[in-house]
Design an enzyme around this catalytic site. Structure first.
Site, PDB file in Angstrom:
ATOM      1  N   ASP A  79       0.852  -1.200   0.000  1.00 53.35           N
ATOM      2  CA  ASP A  79       0.000   0.000   0.000  1.00 53.35           C
ATOM      3  C   ASP A  79       0.885   1.246   0.000  1.00 53.35           C
ATOM      4  O   ASP A  79       1.375   1.661   1.048  1.00 53.35           O
ATOM      5  CB  ASP A  79      -0.916  -0.005   1.225  1.00 53.35           C
ATOM      6  CG  ASP A  79      -1.844   1.202   1.265  1.00 53.35           C
ATOM      7  OD1 ASP A  79      -2.128   1.770   0.200  1.00 53.35           O
ATOM      8  OD2 ASP A  79      -2.259   1.589   2.367  1.00 53.35           O
ATOM      9  N   GLU A  81       2.016   5.204  -0.204  1.00 57.29           N
ATOM     10  CA  GLU A  81       1.550   6.567   0.005  1.00 57.29           C
ATOM     11  C   GLU A  81       2.395   7.453  -0.894  1.00 57.29           C
ATOM     12  O   GLU A  81       3.578   7.152  -1.152  1.00 57.29           O
ATOM     13  CB  GLU A  81       1.668   6.994   1.469  1.00 57.29           C
ATOM     14  CG  GLU A  81       0.878   6.133   2.438  1.00 57.29           C
ATOM     15  CD  GLU A  81      -0.609   6.035   2.134  1.00 57.29           C
ATOM     16  OE1 GLU A  81      -1.149   6.998   1.539  1.00 57.29           O
ATOM     17  OE2 GLU A  81      -1.222   5.015   2.468  1.00 57.29           O
ATOM     18  N   ASP A 178      -1.840   1.360  -7.101  1.00 57.72           N
ATOM     19  CA  ASP A 178      -0.451   1.209  -6.669  1.00 57.72           C
ATOM     20  C   ASP A 178       0.449   0.665  -7.773  1.00 57.72           C
ATOM     21  O   ASP A 178       1.513   1.230  -8.055  1.00 57.72           O
ATOM     22  CB  ASP A 178      -0.368   0.270  -5.449  1.00 57.72           C
ATOM     23  CG  ASP A 178      -1.189   0.769  -4.285  1.00 57.72           C
ATOM     24  OD1 ASP A 178      -0.620   1.432  -3.400  1.00 57.72           O
ATOM     25  OD2 ASP A 178      -2.409   0.493  -4.262  1.00 57.72           O
ATOM     26  N   HIS A 236      -4.938   5.722   5.246  1.00 59.54           N
ATOM     27  CA  HIS A 236      -3.975   6.463   4.414  1.00 59.54           C
ATOM     28  C   HIS A 236      -2.586   6.508   5.034  1.00 59.54           C
ATOM     29  O   HIS A 236      -1.785   7.382   4.705  1.00 59.54           O
ATOM     30  CB  HIS A 236      -4.466   7.885   4.111  1.00 59.54           C
ATOM     31  CG  HIS A 236      -5.800   7.925   3.434  1.00 59.54           C
ATOM     32  ND1 HIS A 236      -5.997   7.450   2.153  1.00 59.54           N
ATOM     33  CD2 HIS A 236      -7.010   8.359   3.872  1.00 59.54           C
ATOM     34  CE1 HIS A 236      -7.267   7.599   1.835  1.00 59.54           C
ATOM     35  NE2 HIS A 236      -7.893   8.129   2.853  1.00 59.54           N
TER      36      HIS A 236
END
Length: 241
Positions: A79, A81, A178, A236
């Site tokens: 994941d 950011e 992603d 997030h």
């Protein structure tokens, strides 16, 4: 990312069975088949059997126990950011790169890769980005570049035995952004190659929608709600979520 794995599909069976019509339960079983090796179901069989039986689905276990062997030894839950603002800045750059190595048989986390990445095009994080992700400027200043992080990912993959042709692993993401958009887009911008192991993945949103019959518009939060699971971690935040 730690709960964005096949564990959610197991959770579907032992927390949400009472809510599922028979046709959706059947689809859920098929979705689990796509994600989980047969050994996982064996390990959870007593728990799932009791839960399903209590909701009148005891007969379903006969079909579940006959699932064919699965293809993957490990799920690599990822994941990113990235830099962001309103309106969106371009190009976006990855600033957090987390991977959890999840054993496909035991569903245990065996190893973690986690690094922050220094952005180079927009080196100063925006207040919006910090508020959304919890990542402050000091967490990315002086950190390796994306090229250096990708080299360390490759070293980690080799150390964990994930580059062995006999070991089958696949990335798991909450959506296609992603690995379909973010990583290849930034690599193209920087003139970096994309390793083959980043070119296929399981989109958990698709697995969920196949099992539940509805698309999770708000991603992981909607999937947790649909499965009666409490969200753990900070939304997030790559490693925290």
């Amino acid at each position: 990312v730690s709960d964005a794995s096949g564990c959610s599909m197991i959770a579907l069976l032992h927390t949400g069975a009472a809510k599922l019509p028979q046709n959706l339960l059947s689809r859920a079983r098929q979705a689990v088949c796509l994600l989980l090796p047969a050994g996982v179901l064996k390990g959870f069989s007593s728990i799932v059997s009791r839960k399903l039986a209590s909701h009148g689905f005891g007969a379903s276990m006969a079909a579940m126990s006959s699932f064919p062997p699965q293809r993957y030894h490990y799920f690599l839950v990822l994941d990113f950011e990235a830099t962001c603002d309103k309106p969106q800045i371009h190009p976006q750059e990855i600033i957090e790169f987390p991977i959890l190595k999840l054993n496909g048989r035991t569903m245990e986390i065996e190893s973690t890769f986690h690094m922050y990445v220094q952005p180079v095009v927009h080196p100063q994080l925006t207040p919006f980005c910090t508020e959304l992700t919890g990542i402050i400027q000091g967490m990315v200043d002086g950190q390796p570049s994306l090229q250096q992080v990708l080299e360390r990912v490759d070293e980690w993959m080799a150390k964990e035995g994930l580059l062995d042709p006999s070991v089958k692993s696949i990335f798991v993401t909450c959506g296609d952004w992603d690995l379909k958009v973010m990583l290849p887009g930034q690599c193209q911008y920087l003139g970096l190659p994309v390793a083959d192991y980043f070119k296929q993945w399981i989109n958990l949103k698709k697995a969920y929608s196949f099992a539940m019959g509805s698309w999770p518009k708000n991603g992981l939060l909607d999937m947790n709600k649909g499965l009666n699971l409490q969200h753990i971690g900070r939304p997030h935040s790559g490693i925290g979520e």
